[in-house]
Design a protein around this motif. Structure first.
Motif, PDB file in Angstrom:
ATOM      1  N   ASP A 164       0.838  -1.209   0.000  1.00 23.20           N
ATOM      2  CA  ASP A 164       0.000   0.000   0.000  1.00 23.20           C
ATOM      3  C   ASP A 164       0.868   1.251   0.000  1.00 23.20           C
ATOM      4  OD1 ASP A 164      -2.365  -1.459   0.013  1.00 23.20           O
ATOM      5  OD2 ASP A 164      -2.410  -1.580   2.194  1.00 23.20           O
ATOM      6  N   GLN A 165       1.467   1.579   1.153  1.00 23.65           N
ATOM      7  CA  GLN A 165       2.308   2.761   1.214  1.00 23.65           C
ATOM      8  C   GLN A 165       3.101   2.797   2.518  1.00 23.65           C
ATOM      9  OE1 GLN A 165      -1.431   5.463   1.620  1.00 23.65           O
ATOM     10  NE2 GLN A 165       0.262   6.740   2.342  1.00 23.65           N
TER      11      GLN A 165
ATOM     12  N   PHE B 185      -4.626   7.916   2.019  1.00 18.85           N
ATOM     13  CA  PHE B 185      -5.345   7.250   0.931  1.00 18.85           C
ATOM     14  C   PHE B 185      -6.828   7.496   1.142  1.00 18.85           C
ATOM     15  CE2 PHE B 185      -7.390   3.345  -0.772  1.00 18.85           C
ATOM     16  CZ  PHE B 185      -7.018   3.491  -2.110  1.00 18.85           C
TER      17      PHE B 185
ATOM     18  N   ASN C   2      -4.315   8.525  -3.698  1.00 18.16           N
ATOM     19  CA  ASN C   2      -3.430   9.059  -2.676  1.00 18.16           C
ATOM     20  C   ASN C   2      -3.566  10.578  -2.671  1.00 18.16           C
ATOM     21  OD1 ASN C   2      -2.247   6.543  -1.895  1.00 18.16           O
ATOM     22  ND2 ASN C   2      -1.036   6.596  -3.776  1.00 18.16           N
TER      23      ASN C   2
ATOM     24  N   SER D 144      -4.260  15.517  -5.075  1.00 16.86           N
ATOM     25  CA  SER D 144      -4.494  14.080  -5.121  1.00 16.86           C
ATOM     26  C   SER D 144      -4.242  13.527  -6.512  1.00 16.86           C
ATOM     27  CB  SER D 144      -5.912  13.791  -4.637  1.00 16.86           C
ATOM     28  OG  SER D 144      -6.652  13.048  -5.462  1.00 16.86           O
TER      29      SER D 144
END
Length: 366
Positions: free
Chosen positions: A242-243, A293, A298, A317
């Motif tokens: 994901d991040q 998110f 994002n 974004s």
């Protein structure tokens, strides 16, 4: 002459038709059709509106092969819990519980014992209920007293035709670090330390870590979906990255949460419950920046906070479109920029506009 007369008398008596008492024949009884016996499956209970249930011969139930049971059972504070229970012939069991709309997955294993028709499950990893074989195809959930649950909701797991292995993938949040080309991950929820296998899905995560000077060499919170490779090594196989969340820390349930440096998951926006599968998350860092998110994209933005007063600057974004997340994403970004006050109550983060709660979030644990 005398002998002839005697013989004639005997013959005459034999030919005389004397009246006989009439005998009434028995009435003919109608023949009742015989219903064919059903093909009974060992362990099935046969019942109908006109007959009582036959006792089940549970002596015919044997766990002599690996079996999989599936079903959705009730949950007090969620729409339900999806179960997959694998009962293995060697005396072990494996269980996956997915809490619907909570983004929470539990993987448990342990041993089973069969007492008459009751299946007892024991695990060192957590509490597991017991079940009763209603048939060799069904398991009925038992309450704390060992009795079948009585409820309008489904309380039964159904056996599948084919044995299916447990899907061990689950969402994780924890500390990622790379040292000497070996990646490790400490799960924030369990505290378990895992190595990460060098697979193709791990490569984007690895490159992002190595090329960012803010991350390289440090233990940084990351969110991803992964599974364990095997019971011996406990290595993680990354399924989806994901991040990273630079500056974030693991949540501490024993302490009052702070606004900054925690990953927050959105629970409600505009008094609307948000599907947890969307994983709408954000973080306020100490450099007056919000990022995260929003369910599809994002985003990041600047913010200013003085005491409880909050001002969020215009959001920047990515521009993807996601059909299932678009409504919630629009509500989230709109209300985030409209917020004028922020408060933390125990473990809950609340954003206000003109003294009305417009958003509620909880610390993310996965």
């Amino acid at each position: 002459m005398k002998r002839s007369l005697v013989l004639a008398a005997v013959l005459l008596s034999a030919c005389t038709n004397l009246p006989q008492k009439a005998v009434k024949p028995d009435p003919v009884q109608p023949v009742q059709p015989v219903a064919p016996e059903p093909d009974l499956v060992p362990g099935e209970v046969v019942s109908s509106d006109n007959t009582e249930a036959m006792p089940t011969d549970f002596g015919l139930i044997f766990i002599d092969r690996d079996m999989s049971f599936h079903g959705t059972l009730p949950c007090k504070k969620c729409p339900g819990i999806q179960y997959q229970l694998n009962v293995l012939q060697d005396g072990r069991f494996e269980l996956r519980r997915d809490y619907i709309d909570r983004n929470t997955v539990e993987l448990l294993s342990g041993n089973w014992q069969l007492d008459d028709r009751t299946l007892h499950l024991s695990s060192k990893q957590g509490k597991v209920p017991s079940f009763q074989f209603g048939s060799n195809q069904h398991l009925i959930l038992l309450n704390a007293a060992g009795k079948p649950m009585v409820s309008k909701d489904n309380q039964t797991l159904t056996r599948t035709q084919q044995f299916a292995r447990i899907d061990t993938r689950m969402p994780l949040l924890g500390l990622y670090q790379l040292k000497n080309n070996e990646a490790s991950f400490i799960d924030c929820m369990t505290g378990e330390n895992h190595s990460i296998a060098m697979t193709q899905h791990h490569m984007p995560m690895l490159r992002s870590y190595q090329t960012d000077p803010k991350l390289s060499g440090k233990a940084v919170v990351a969110t991803m979906t992964a599974r364990k490779s095997n019971e011996q090594q406990q290595a993680l196989l990354v399924d989806k990255f994901d991040q990273f969340w630079p500056g974030a820390t693991c949540p501490d349930k024993a302490a009052t949460a702070k606004v900054q440096n925690l990953v927050w998951r959105l629970q409600t926006v505009s008094q609307i419950s948000v599907p947890q599968k969307l994983n709408i998350r954000l973080m306020f860092d100490q450099n007056n920046r919000i990022f995260g998110f929003s369910g599809c994209n994002n985003f990041n933005a600047g913010y200013a906070q003085k005491d409880n007063q909050l001002k969020v600057l215009p959001i920047v974004s990515t521009r993807k479109f996601c059909n299932d997340a678009n409504f919630y994403e629009q509500q989230f970004t709109k209300q985030l920029q409209a917020a004028d006050r922020i408060e933390v109550n125990q473990q809950k983060l609340q954003l206000f506009k003109e003294n009305k709660v417009i958003m509620e979030l909880l610390p993310a644990v996965n």
